[in-house]
Design a protein around this motif. Structure first.
Motif, PDB file in Angstrom:
ATOM      1  N   LYS A 140     -13.448  11.419   3.097  1.00 14.48           N
ATOM      2  CA  LYS A 140     -14.209  12.054   4.180  1.00 14.48           C
ATOM      3  C   LYS A 140     -13.953  11.365   5.513  1.00 14.48           C
ATOM      4  O   LYS A 140     -14.215  11.928   6.562  1.00 14.48           O
ATOM      5  CB  LYS A 140     -15.701  12.050   3.860  1.00 14.48           C
ATOM      6  N   ASN A 141     -13.412  10.147   5.475  1.00 14.49           N
ATOM      7  CA  ASN A 141     -13.182   9.381   6.698  1.00 14.49           C
ATOM      8  C   ASN A 141     -11.789   9.535   7.278  1.00 14.49           C
ATOM      9  O   ASN A 141     -11.588   9.294   8.465  1.00 14.49           O
ATOM     10  CB  ASN A 141     -13.444   7.896   6.438  1.00 14.49           C
ATOM     11  N   ARG A 142     -10.811   9.923   6.452  1.00 16.40           N
ATOM     12  CA  ARG A 142      -9.434  10.017   6.942  1.00 16.40           C
ATOM     13  C   ARG A 142      -8.585  10.869   6.008  1.00 16.40           C
ATOM     14  O   ARG A 142      -8.826  10.913   4.818  1.00 16.40           O
ATOM     15  CB  ARG A 142      -8.821   8.629   7.058  1.00 16.40           C
ATOM     16  N   PRO A 143      -7.556  11.518   6.557  1.00 13.92           N
ATOM     17  CA  PRO A 143      -6.651  12.302   5.713  1.00 13.92           C
ATOM     18  C   PRO A 143      -5.633  11.411   5.004  1.00 13.92           C
ATOM     19  O   PRO A 143      -5.419  10.257   5.391  1.00 13.92           O
ATOM     20  CB  PRO A 143      -5.954  13.230   6.716  1.00 13.92           C
ATOM     21  N   ALA A 144      -5.022  11.944   3.967  1.00 17.39           N
ATOM     22  CA  ALA A 144      -3.973  11.206   3.261  1.00 17.39           C
ATOM     23  C   ALA A 144      -2.821  10.945   4.225  1.00 17.39           C
ATOM     24  O   ALA A 144      -2.512  11.751   5.088  1.00 17.39           O
ATOM     25  CB  ALA A 144      -3.491  12.002   2.057  1.00 17.39           C
ATOM     26  N   GLY A 145      -2.180   9.810   4.068  1.00 17.16           N
ATOM     27  CA  GLY A 145      -1.046   9.462   4.912  1.00 17.16           C
ATOM     28  C   GLY A 145      -1.405   8.646   6.140  1.00 17.16           C
ATOM     29  O   GLY A 145      -0.527   8.114   6.809  1.00 17.16           O
ATOM     30  N   THR A 146      -2.690   8.523   6.450  1.00 10.45           N
ATOM     31  CA  THR A 146      -3.129   7.707   7.579  1.00 10.45           C
ATOM     32  C   THR A 146      -2.835   6.241   7.275  1.00 10.45           C
ATOM     33  O   THR A 146      -3.078   5.767   6.178  1.00 10.45           O
ATOM     34  CB  THR A 146      -4.643   7.870   7.814  1.00 10.45           C
ATOM     35  N   LEU A 147      -2.309   5.526   8.250  1.00  7.94           N
ATOM     36  CA  LEU A 147      -2.003   4.116   8.030  1.00  7.94           C
ATOM     37  C   LEU A 147      -3.277   3.299   7.897  1.00  7.94           C
ATOM     38  O   LEU A 147      -4.189   3.413   8.710  1.00  7.94           O
ATOM     39  CB  LEU A 147      -1.155   3.561   9.168  1.00  7.94           C
ATOM     40  N   GLU A 148      -3.325   2.472   6.854  1.00 10.80           N
ATOM     41  CA  GLU A 148      -4.445   1.575   6.612  1.00 10.80           C
ATOM     42  C   GLU A 148      -3.938   0.150   6.659  1.00 10.80           C
ATOM     43  O   GLU A 148      -2.817  -0.133   6.265  1.00 10.80           O
ATOM     44  CB  GLU A 148      -5.046   1.806   5.225  1.00 10.80           C
ATOM     45  N   THR A 149      -4.785  -0.763   7.117  1.00  9.37           N
ATOM     46  CA  THR A 149      -4.450  -2.176   7.122  1.00  9.37           C
ATOM     47  C   THR A 149      -4.904  -2.765   5.798  1.00  9.37           C
ATOM     48  O   THR A 149      -6.084  -2.694   5.464  1.00  9.37           O
ATOM     49  CB  THR A 149      -5.141  -2.897   8.285  1.00  9.37           C
ATOM     50  N   LYS A 150      -3.972  -3.315   5.039  1.00 11.97           N
ATOM     51  CA  LYS A 150      -4.274  -3.875   3.723  1.00 11.97           C
ATOM     52  C   LYS A 150      -3.946  -5.365   3.703  1.00 11.97           C
ATOM     53  O   LYS A 150      -2.934  -5.799   4.239  1.00 11.97           O
ATOM     54  CB  LYS A 150      -3.425  -3.190   2.637  1.00 11.97           C
ATOM     55  N   CYS A 151      -4.818  -6.135   3.063  1.00 10.91           N
ATOM     56  CA  CYS A 151      -4.590  -7.557   2.866  1.00 10.91           C
ATOM     57  C   CYS A 151      -3.626  -7.755   1.704  1.00 10.91           C
ATOM     58  O   CYS A 151      -3.533  -6.904   0.829  1.00 10.91           O
ATOM     59  CB  CYS A 151      -5.891  -8.264   2.526  1.00 10.91           C
ATOM     60  N   TYR A 152      -2.915  -8.869   1.696  1.00 11.36           N
ATOM     61  CA  TYR A 152      -2.089  -9.171   0.547  1.00 11.36           C
ATOM     62  C   TYR A 152      -2.051 -10.674   0.320  1.00 11.36           C
ATOM     63  O   TYR A 152      -2.292 -11.462   1.225  1.00 11.36           O
ATOM     64  CB  TYR A 152      -0.675  -8.598   0.698  1.00 11.36           C
TER      65      TYR A 152
END
Length: 75
Positions: free
Chosen positions: A41-53
């Motif tokens: 509900k917050n964003r469409p698929a394919g939107t760039l997300e910041t992920k920790c690693y």
């Protein structure tokens, strides 16, 4: 878990200007940008997300040599 590499030094006052320096030299986070796999509900698929690693010792040493030491020399 995100790892943050922060260079710190002792805060000190500049005798010429009288301004205090907070001692922070730089902050670097171990994150990467990845496209979202599903829609929400917050964003469409394919939107760039910041992920920790997670990082290894080798990656941490490379970060220190490539970013931290040059920042200290520049300051």
């Amino acid at each position: 878990k995100a790892m943050c590499l922060t260079a710190m030094a002792r805060p000190r006052k500049n005798p010429e200007t009288g301004v205090w320096w907070d001692g922070k030299i730089g902050t670097w986070f171990f994150v990467r940008q990845e496209p979202a796999q599903r829609s929400s509900k917050n964003r469409p698929a394919g939107t760039l997300e910041t992920k920790c690693y997670s990082v290894t010792r080798k990656e941490t040493v490379e970060m220190i040599l490539d970013n931290l030491f040059p920042a200290i020399v520049e300051k």
